[in-house]
Design an enzyme around this catalytic site. Sequence first.
Site, PDB file in Angstrom:
ATOM      1  CG  HIS A  81     -78.817 -36.888 -32.255  1.00 58.41           C
ATOM      2  ND1 HIS A  81     -77.752 -37.859 -31.395  1.00 58.41           N
ATOM      3  CD2 HIS A  81     -79.579 -37.949 -32.326  1.00 58.41           C
ATOM      4  CE1 HIS A  81     -78.082 -38.666 -31.978  1.00 58.41           C
ATOM      5  NE2 HIS A  81     -79.043 -38.939 -32.023  1.00 58.41           N
ATOM      6  CG  ASP A 112     -75.154 -36.487 -30.656  1.00 57.77           C
ATOM      7  OD1 ASP A 112     -75.982 -35.502 -30.152  1.00 57.77           O
ATOM      8  OD2 ASP A 112     -74.552 -36.787 -31.523  1.00 57.77           O
ATOM      9  CB  SER A 190     -79.847 -41.272 -30.678  1.00 61.46           C
ATOM     10  OG  SER A 190     -79.686 -42.100 -31.841  1.00 61.46           O
TER      11      SER A 190
END
Length: 341
Positions: A81, A112, A190
Amino acid sequence: MRSIYLCCFFMVCLFLDSGVGAASPVSAQTARQLHDRSSVVKIFSVKSRPSYYQPWRNYADSSSTGSGVAIPGNRILTNAHNIANQTFIQVRKQGDQRKYVAKLEIAGHECDLAILSVNDPDFFKRMSFMEFGNLPHLQDKVNVLGYPVGGDNISVTEGVVSRIEPVNYSHSGRKLLAVQIDAAINPGNSGGPVVKDGKIVGLAFQGLSQSQNIGYIIPVPVIKHFLEDIKKNKAYKGFPEFSVMVMPLENPDMRKWLKMKDDDTGVMVVDIPLHEKVKNIFMENDVILEVDGVKIANDGTIPFRDNEVVFYEYLFWEKHIGDICKLKILRDGKVIELEYP
């Protein structure tokens, strides 16, 4: 309703000599921490999101930042992402003001995860590569490293592993194994590594916005599956999914109706999608007793390490697409062994 947000993170430490002139010796722990931090990079991504209502146009460009970690092979591991719908990617090392152009090599949006490369050989000079550890245990202490929003220097947060179970990955909606920790994970974290004893045990990727200190990391088994998949197939094929719908058999009357013995446990097939029907393997009211020799409990769980259980579909997620599972089912009171691709 609690919303899920995607995130990531990291930290930096300067060791200054308390004396005058000469630097004091660096301890082994400090040297390891500096080694870990040199592996973490900040990712700058420009994105152009498509319009699904007007497919001939894209929305205006937007930008975002995230984190990544250098792994052997001059590769950067991060979240998918972070680079979804990317048009331009740059990366920057800790303590280096220069940004390097990066290229997306492969992305697994389902899990992901993504791999980036940098063509400039100067980028990987004097950079350490982090190796992978094992799946942590409950109450293990871990460090989350990354670049949360608003910071140019590494951030490090310490947390404790509080739960290990399948969760829905918010980027794809797919349910896979995840590790819950109580360390602060914020937007920008992230793709940052979660480290124990100098080795990667997971990658930060999401948290719960209306909860305190609940963050999730993609664990080592999922990461290794992704890396093995792209190494074996030169492309990302994904995680197998068992799409046959089943129901638990905790009701003793149901087990009696299905002619199950006292020591039989399992789950009952209640719906078979069309693509499974053409395989001619399952029938409605079949009881799945075992997968690869592992007994399924009546609530649909299987043993998972010491004093832990996990959803039985984990046995399928461990496989690669095209592998064979050996199943034991009960049909009309008779035990049948079969192979399920």
